[in-house]
Design a protein around this motif. Structure first.
Motif, PDB file in Angstrom:
ATOM      1  N   TYR A 284       0.756  -1.248   0.140  1.00 37.12           N
ATOM      2  CA  TYR A 284      -0.005  -0.064   0.052  1.00 37.12           C
ATOM      3  C   TYR A 284       1.147   1.038  -0.006  1.00 37.12           C
ATOM      4  O   TYR A 284       1.779   1.286   0.778  1.00 37.12           O
ATOM      5  CB  TYR A 284      -0.686   0.134   1.241  1.00 37.12           C
ATOM      6  CG  TYR A 284      -2.148  -0.948   1.307  1.00 37.12           C
ATOM      7  CD1 TYR A 284      -3.239  -0.709   0.549  1.00 37.12           C
ATOM      8  CD2 TYR A 284      -2.107  -1.699   2.106  1.00 37.12           C
ATOM      9  CE1 TYR A 284      -4.335  -1.461   0.372  1.00 37.12           C
ATOM     10  CE2 TYR A 284      -3.321  -2.572   2.254  1.00 37.12           C
ATOM     11  CZ  TYR A 284      -4.199  -2.402   1.293  1.00 37.12           C
ATOM     12  OH  TYR A 284      -5.416  -3.158   1.443  1.00 37.12           O
TER      13      TYR A 284
ATOM     14  N   ILE B 181      -4.276  -7.212  -5.190  1.00 40.26           N
ATOM     15  CA  ILE B 181      -5.153  -6.164  -5.813  1.00 40.26           C
ATOM     16  C   ILE B 181      -6.500  -6.569  -6.351  1.00 40.26           C
ATOM     17  O   ILE B 181      -7.471  -5.686  -6.556  1.00 40.26           O
ATOM     18  CB  ILE B 181      -4.313  -5.443  -6.792  1.00 40.26           C
ATOM     19  CG1 ILE B 181      -4.012  -6.295  -8.165  1.00 40.26           C
ATOM     20  CG2 ILE B 181      -3.336  -4.804  -6.675  1.00 40.26           C
ATOM     21  CD1 ILE B 181      -3.530  -5.681  -9.314  1.00 40.26           C
TER      22      ILE B 181
ATOM     23  N   ARG C  11      -9.615  -5.535  -3.990  1.00 43.24           N
ATOM     24  CA  ARG C  11     -10.112  -4.111  -3.650  1.00 43.24           C
ATOM     25  C   ARG C  11     -10.319  -3.349  -5.037  1.00 43.24           C
ATOM     26  O   ARG C  11     -10.057  -3.687  -5.937  1.00 43.24           O
ATOM     27  CB  ARG C  11      -8.754  -3.405  -3.251  1.00 43.24           C
ATOM     28  CG  ARG C  11      -8.164  -4.035  -2.040  1.00 43.24           C
ATOM     29  CD  ARG C  11      -8.901  -3.769  -0.672  1.00 43.24           C
ATOM     30  NE  ARG C  11      -8.283  -4.384   0.365  1.00 43.24           N
ATOM     31  CZ  ARG C  11      -9.021  -5.374   1.106  1.00 43.24           C
ATOM     32  NH1 ARG C  11      -9.788  -6.111   0.123  1.00 43.24           N
ATOM     33  NH2 ARG C  11      -8.406  -6.222   2.207  1.00 43.24           N
TER      34      ARG C  11
ATOM     35  N   VAL D 100      -8.958   3.115  -1.317  1.00 46.21           N
ATOM     36  CA  VAL D 100      -8.180   2.896  -2.571  1.00 46.21           C
ATOM     37  C   VAL D 100      -8.385   4.146  -3.756  1.00 46.21           C
ATOM     38  O   VAL D 100      -9.336   4.515  -4.353  1.00 46.21           O
ATOM     39  CB  VAL D 100      -8.628   1.446  -3.391  1.00 46.21           C
ATOM     40  CG1 VAL D 100      -7.822   1.281  -4.723  1.00 46.21           C
ATOM     41  CG2 VAL D 100      -8.501   0.460  -2.343  1.00 46.21           C
TER      42      VAL D 100
ATOM     43  N   LYS E 103      -4.865   1.152  -8.702  1.00 45.36           N
ATOM     44  CA  LYS E 103      -4.351  -0.197  -8.487  1.00 45.36           C
ATOM     45  C   LYS E 103      -3.288  -0.170  -9.616  1.00 45.36           C
ATOM     46  O   LYS E 103      -3.697  -0.177 -10.916  1.00 45.36           O
ATOM     47  CB  LYS E 103      -5.174  -1.413  -8.479  1.00 45.36           C
ATOM     48  CG  LYS E 103      -6.164  -0.987  -7.491  1.00 45.36           C
ATOM     49  CD  LYS E 103      -7.359  -2.260  -7.417  1.00 45.36           C
ATOM     50  CE  LYS E 103      -7.985  -2.672  -8.620  1.00 45.36           C
ATOM     51  NZ  LYS E 103      -8.985  -3.647  -8.573  1.00 45.36           N
TER      52      LYS E 103
ATOM     53  N   GLN F  65      -1.135  -2.764 -11.899  1.00 47.60           N
ATOM     54  CA  GLN F  65      -1.109  -4.376 -11.909  1.00 47.60           C
ATOM     55  C   GLN F  65       0.435  -4.601 -11.921  1.00 47.60           C
ATOM     56  O   GLN F  65       0.943  -5.846 -11.533  1.00 47.60           O
ATOM     57  CB  GLN F  65      -1.956  -4.873 -13.089  1.00 47.60           C
ATOM     58  CG  GLN F  65      -1.943  -6.478 -13.158  1.00 47.60           C
ATOM     59  CD  GLN F  65      -3.197  -6.948 -13.866  1.00 47.60           C
ATOM     60  OE1 GLN F  65      -3.796  -6.119 -14.661  1.00 47.60           O
ATOM     61  NE2 GLN F  65      -3.288  -8.282 -13.940  1.00 47.60           N
TER      62      GLN F  65
ATOM     63  N   ILE G 259      -1.199  -0.693  -4.347  1.00 45.63           N
ATOM     64  CA  ILE G 259      -2.295  -0.112  -4.378  1.00 45.63           C
ATOM     65  C   ILE G 259      -2.080   1.296  -3.804  1.00 45.63           C
ATOM     66  O   ILE G 259      -1.533   1.347  -2.647  1.00 45.63           O
ATOM     67  CB  ILE G 259      -3.309  -0.944  -3.583  1.00 45.63           C
ATOM     68  CG1 ILE G 259      -3.456  -2.294  -3.978  1.00 45.63           C
ATOM     69  CG2 ILE G 259      -4.675  -0.042  -3.240  1.00 45.63           C
ATOM     70  CD1 ILE G 259      -4.556  -3.216  -3.361  1.00 45.63           C
TER      71      ILE G 259
END
Length: 278
Positions: free
Chosen positions: A110, A125, A128, A145, A148, A150, A155
């Motif tokens: 995070y 991820i 969320r 959030v 995100k 990938q 996040i």
């Protein structure tokens, strides 16, 4: 109006004759009388040919009226039955537990948007969504959030549910599916369509301006910022009680945080609308 046609059909008008009358004329999808049970958001991609063959006999009734009718018809057990809530195939499980049965956990970090610092660990991820509150061990305030990534499996989060990074009034969509024909306003050069927008079921409608871009994509400017508009969700457009159609959102932003703008007054006004206090 399509709702009137459908009610007539369900009231005894010969369906074949009604179909003949509608054969060469587009029909429209209107919101239900019961706004809490309206399904136009989920029907916003329905093809015109399919809609012509649909009947919605309960479109002009409120849910409590339907229950009274059921009781009068002797269907007491059905009338007293509790409504199903949530996603039926998930059941009483937490959604994160359900999705973990199909997608393996992949821990990551995070990152706090304001400080740029790592403030905790997540377990994937895929668990969320944008705008969702995160449970971060040791955090002194609630985090939500924002983004995100990938590739890096990170996040990015912001402190507080009303953080300006979660709000925007701009979005771009793919080519839209119009349930009936394309509104004439967009057929003109540099045309602008004034209508209403929704990206989540039962959320209040927000006035917007719609512009057609290249490749028939749409640029939508909202009259007020909305929270957690996310790529992959659907922009559903309305004109009065008519659902015009919808398109997948491909870009949302920039956020009010990126633009250095304050959205406190808009948030307060939107919350009042949502609570039916104005």
């Amino acid at each position: 109006m399509i709702r009137n046609v459908i009610v007539a059909m369900s009231g005894g008008v010969d369906s074949a004759m009604t179909a003949l009358l509608l054969k060469n004329k587009d029909v429209r999808l209107l919101q239900a009388q019961d706004s809490n049970k309206d399904q136009t958001f989920f029907l916003s991609q329905i093809p015109q040919q399919t809609l012509r063959r649909c009947m919605f006999p309960l479109g002009n009734y409120l849910k409590n009226h339907v229950k009274v009718m059921a009781m009068q018809a002797g269907l007491c057990q059905i009338a007293r039955k509790k409504e199903s809530m949530g996603i039926c195939f998930v059941g009483k499980r937490e959604f994160q537990d359900f999705i973990s049965e199909y997608i393996a956990d992949k821990p990551g970090n995070y990152i706090d948007l304001d400080s740029g610092l790592q403030i905790g660990k997540h377990d994937g991820i895929h668990k969320r969504t944008i705008g969702q509150r995160c449970k971060i061990a040791g955090a002194l305030k609630p985090y939500y959030v924002f983004n995100k990534d990938q590739e890096s499996n990170t996040i990015t989060v912001v402190g507080g549910t009303t953080h300006s990074a979660l709000y925007t009034d701009f979005l771009i969509t793919r080519k839209i599916h119009w349930i009936s024909e394309e509104p004439c306003e967009l057929r003109w050069n540099n045309g602008v369509l004034n209508c209403n927008f929704r990206f989540q079921h039962r959320h209040p409608l927000i006035a917007c301006r719609v512009y057609k871009m290249s490749n028939d994509r749409l640029f939508i400017r909202l009259d007020a910022p909305l929270r957690a508009i996310t790529k992959g969700q659907y922009a559903v457009l309305y004109s009065g009680e008519e659902c015009l159609g919808s398109s997948m959102i491909t870009y949302a932003g920039p956020s009010y945080f990126a633009l250095g703008r304050n959205c406190t007054d808009y948030i307060r006004w939107h919350n009042l609308i949502a609570s039916n206090k104005v």
